[in-house]
Design an enzyme around this catalytic site. Structure first.
Site, PDB file in Angstrom:
ATOM      1  N   HIS B 265       0.866  -1.069  -0.038  1.00  0.00           N
ATOM      2  CA  HIS B 265       0.003   0.084  -0.133  1.00  0.00           C
ATOM      3  C   HIS B 265       0.948   1.187   0.101  1.00  0.00           C
ATOM      4  O   HIS B 265       0.614   2.007  -0.972  1.00  0.00           O
ATOM      5  CB  HIS B 265      -0.957  -0.014   1.313  1.00  0.00           C
ATOM      6  CG  HIS B 265      -1.666   1.200   1.460  1.00  0.00           C
ATOM      7  ND1 HIS B 265      -3.129   1.173   0.926  1.00  0.00           N
ATOM      8  CD2 HIS B 265      -1.476   2.522   1.888  1.00  0.00           C
ATOM      9  CE1 HIS B 265      -3.561   2.482   1.309  1.00  0.00           C
ATOM     10  NE2 HIS B 265      -2.592   3.286   1.783  1.00  0.00           N
ATOM     11  N   GLU B 266       1.755   1.502   0.963  1.00  0.00           N
ATOM     12  CA  GLU B 266       2.566   2.677   1.120  1.00  0.00           C
ATOM     13  C   GLU B 266       3.502   2.410  -0.044  1.00  0.00           C
ATOM     14  O   GLU B 266       3.741   3.740  -0.483  1.00  0.00           O
ATOM     15  CB  GLU B 266       3.491   2.508   2.363  1.00  0.00           C
ATOM     16  CG  GLU B 266       2.786   2.588   3.770  1.00  0.00           C
ATOM     17  CD  GLU B 266       1.576   3.481   3.717  1.00  0.00           C
ATOM     18  OE1 GLU B 266       1.674   4.840   3.185  1.00  0.00           O
ATOM     19  OE2 GLU B 266       0.745   3.488   4.477  1.00  0.00           O
ATOM     20  N   HIS B 269       1.850   4.529  -3.012  1.00  0.00           N
ATOM     21  CA  HIS B 269       2.039   5.881  -2.667  1.00  0.00           C
ATOM     22  C   HIS B 269       3.491   6.391  -3.097  1.00  0.00           C
ATOM     23  O   HIS B 269       3.598   7.605  -3.835  1.00  0.00           O
ATOM     24  CB  HIS B 269       1.991   6.313  -1.163  1.00  0.00           C
ATOM     25  CG  HIS B 269       0.588   6.324  -0.570  1.00  0.00           C
ATOM     26  ND1 HIS B 269      -0.584   6.977  -1.170  1.00  0.00           N
ATOM     27  CD2 HIS B 269       0.078   5.617   0.379  1.00  0.00           C
ATOM     28  CE1 HIS B 269      -1.726   6.941  -0.458  1.00  0.00           C
ATOM     29  NE2 HIS B 269      -1.200   5.857   0.438  1.00  0.00           N
ATOM     30  N   GLU B 295      -4.554   7.770  -2.882  1.00  0.00           N
ATOM     31  CA  GLU B 295      -5.083   6.316  -2.402  1.00  0.00           C
ATOM     32  C   GLU B 295      -5.480   5.651  -3.680  1.00  0.00           C
ATOM     33  O   GLU B 295      -5.464   4.276  -3.343  1.00  0.00           O
ATOM     34  CB  GLU B 295      -6.270   6.599  -1.432  1.00  0.00           C
ATOM     35  CG  GLU B 295      -6.126   6.999  -0.193  1.00  0.00           C
ATOM     36  CD  GLU B 295      -5.164   6.482   0.658  1.00  0.00           C
ATOM     37  OE1 GLU B 295      -5.299   5.306   0.403  1.00  0.00           O
ATOM     38  OE2 GLU B 295      -4.314   7.214   1.548  1.00  0.00           O
TER      39      GLU B 295
END
Lengths: 500, 500
Positions: B265-266, B269, B295
């Site tokens: 997830h990170e 980003h 997101e």
């Protein structure tokens, strides 16, 4: 201008400077600890902008007018304010002599140099670092002449780290030391060497880290305000004030003693910094006054305390607990001997107390020659190796274990090294004084650092930069500095360890 | 003023802002990572001073004159410069509506709030955090009204994270989502539940860290510019420019899946941020344009890619290598099912794709009510627990697993949460578009992230904040946003996992 308002502005100015110091210090620290490897250029961009901001803030008309106004009214200021104004004015007057573009370029150079030095050291490639080192020496020389055109540039550098220090004083001090150490070393060489095999083996990093935290707590550091991290070369720094202090270490998996004493050394720096009176926080008086007083504290904890028999006995059970297999069949007395083995070697940070000052003398002599134009940077490795052979009798196998070993030059710290040797000598004289009122060995034996720390806090730490180094020294010593205390200390230590 | 000089000053201004951003971001990051525990107050002092400097720089007469001059000559600027001037002017005009002392007090509040939230969460003590949360909501409301006195304050907050977003739009989007998710969840409940025991056991942190670095490299992150660290609550940040990016994770020793998908997830980003065109570095156009586009990328990599069957098959051999005992007797298909288990739960960051949006809706409804004055902060825990029972059917045992779980409010991010749900929905529509030209499953199956990343880079990442979010979306989607893509995506995923 109104005096009360000016006093408030004096505090606000220092808080602002502390904030920039915090930011820039942390960016540097991040570069040594967690930063991804290709980000140095990005940090250089930020640091160059922030240092320009600091330059403008420090040398701006408003700041100069404020400080000159306060200086004119110094009789109405308290002692701390007088000292703040004096230190700030001196720094600003010095800074204003350096053209801003050169000042900024130097800040950028420092970031690049530190980055390149890391790679150069890793790959033992002096040529990679050489152009940067040339620029570092040349700029240091140029800046010294901007600030004090009539003074020898290297004297200026020495004075930067220890107010009043000169090459003449260093020459005298080092020549006395050398004349005492060399015969002692010779005597040691004629005796059976100490067995230090206890320190070598396989010591997992997590256990060494546990030891590090144990030692930090043991010597009295407040872990709520003092952090530990790992870097290539250990150091101590504070961010904004003494309320946020960091020490670093480097674990060698095959030798736990390196990190162990490095932690006690940096811990001594941190004790000094965090021992500043709280009311000095966010002012230029916060933290230690000079590099050699700083080193007197770090090396006091590392050597005078840390390598004493009482300390070795105190910590040995912890070593047995953390390294049960490695310590099996050994005892505290063996450990005491191992950490006090005197033997010429290659690496300064791992040198024993007796040979340590010889490492410093070599760096001092080399800096002196380069600054005087008597030695070119490109010839440093060769001269380094020659002097190691002459002073210590050892052959330097490569520049990683030679001229590239220390981070100081890469950080622009030229003139710093003598502080270590002076610090050693101050520490020995402090010890003699401390023993007049404190049962040092008894306290250490019981693991009670309170009386030792209180003695240092009351006489040294809490004053921060309130007094000039020499003033502080003479208050603590209740007399003049005398290197004989150090020589006597070394003699009796060596006599004990080697049974001379 | 000369236009060329003004253009140069525009770039210099942005570099300066980036430098302050670097410093302040790093101080915050340090507080979450290496800083000793009692140093928050010290950071607050520095951050308050630096934010005052930023405020003065941004809103100073010189800056305003520069930007207004450039705005008057906007027809002579290139597209990027026009956008920079627009964004900067908007920010400055907003900022100038907030009195400087209140702005500084808010920065200090954020530091304190983050510190207290950590302790409050740890000890599950909402009362400790309550006064700070009250101040956070009150200040957010007050600032919103300073900036847009005629607009609903919560609409202002939503717009802060997604230009143009309103409560009306959120209400419609969430009500449609809820009407689709609730029946799906009911269907799932009527089927045999998935066995996810594969994720639980004992997974040493060092192995989880190895997995994290493997995943970062796998999805195409450049480890020379992207670092990994551990924090209580995972996040992504960049320092000064997209050349220095950091992601964080949190290892749960008993469940390796938490950190694994947190890293992906990170990592999403970080791919977005570091994918900015290099010429955007040190400008306001560097990095992602809005939170929901951000997101959309993070959740695209975490869920759409990361929880696909192809990805599960791809990484399973690595899981077997790192956790041979734990994976014995399991296979990739079991892993795929385990990470797609749909089940109402307590913690948002660990929620499955199907129930995730329900967690968001609860936060959205609560923020809306507090901002409208219909709910008092002191009643948040009770209302939180009531809604978790109503929306998800679960009982909240304590505030640590309830209202204190997220760091967003403590960081002043009120109005942020809807971005997550919107991001999910955008991602599903991007996937449909991507599949027109890329064999997504084939690429992932081969571990070749090139074509997927290139597609995102060309259409989304490289533009940074060049386009408004809605413009960017419509360029990528070649049409309007349509939540049906997301609903269809969820349906077919659930059908596959549960054999509906």
């Amino acid at each position: 201008m109104d005096l009360d308002k000016a006093r408030q502005e004096l505090m606000a100015l220092q808080r602002k400077m502390a904030a920039y110091g915090h930011a820039m210090g942390l960016i540097y620290y991040d570069g040594c600890t967690g930063a991804p490897k290709d980000t140095a250029e990005n940090r250089a961009v930020t640091l160059s902008i922030l240092s320009e901001e600091v330059y403008r803030l420090s040398t701006g008309d408003e700041t100069v007018a404020l400080l000159e106004f306060l200086d004119e009214h110094k009789d109405e200021l308290d002692q701390a304010e007088q000292r703040m104004v004096h230190l700030l004015l001196k720094e600003i007057r010095d800074m204003k002599k350096i053209p801003i573009d050169e000042y900024i370029a130097f800040q950028e150079l420092l970031v690049r140099a530190d980055d390149v030095w890391h790679t150069a050291k890793e790959t033992s490639d002096f040529e990679l670092f050489r152009p940067l080192l040339e620029e570092l020496f040349a700029t240091t020389r140029k800046f010294a002449l901007y600030i004090e055109p009539d003074r020898d540039p290297y004297d200026h550098c020495l004075n930067d780290y220890e107010e009043g220090l000169t090459q003449k004083a260093c020459d005298a001090f080092f020549s006395k030391l050398r004349s005492e150490i060399v015969p002692l070393l010779k005597e040691v060489a004629e005796h059976p060497q100490v067995d230090d095999s206890i320190r070598f083996g396989d010591f997992p990093e997590d256990k060494q880290e546990e030891l590090a935290y144990y030692l930090m707590e043991l010597i009295g550091l407040d872990l709520g305000h003092v952090g530990l991290s790992t870097t290539e070369h250990p150091f101590t720094t504070s961010f904004g004030s003494h309320f946020d202090e960091r020490i670093t270490t480097h674990y060698h998996r095959d030798d736990f003693v390196c990190s162990m004493y490095s932690v006690v050394h940096e811990g001594g720096h941190a004790l000094y910094d965090t021992g500043s009176a709280d009311e000095l926080a966010y002012t230029v008086l916060d933290g230690g006054v000079s590099m050699s007083i700083h080193e007197s504290q770090s090396r006091f904890y590392e050597n005078i305390i840390g390598r004493s028999r009482s300390f070795c006995r105190l910590v040995f059970p912890k070593l047995q607990e953390l390294f049960p297999e490695q310590m099996a069949g050994h005892d505290a007395e063996e450990f005491y001997h191992a950490v006090n083995k005197a033997q010429p070697s290659l690496i300064r940070t791992e040198a024993d107390e007796l040979t340590y000052s010889l490492h410093i003398m070599i760096r001092y002599e080399l800096e002196k020659k380069v600054m005087a134009g008597e030695l070119e940077v490109k010839d440093l490795p060769q001269e380094w190796n020659r002097m190691y052979k002459e002073y210590l009798g050892v052959d330097v196998p490569d520049d990683k274990h030679g001229v590239l070993q220390d981070s100081h030059w890469a950080s622009g710290l030229i003139g710093y090294f003598p502080s270590y040797a002076l610090g050693n000598a101050y520490g020995a004289q402090f010890l003699a004084k401390m023993k007049e009122s404190v049962d040092v060995d008894g306290c250490i034996g019981r693991g009670d650092f309170g009386p030792v720390n209180d003695w240092n806090r009351e006489r040294i730490w809490k004053h921060g930069s309130m007094y000039k180094p020499v003033e502080l020294l003479e208050r603590v010593m209740q007399g003049k500095f005398d290197p004989d205390y150090y020589i006597e200390y070394l003699r009796s230590k060596i006599a004990d360890v080697y049974g001379l």
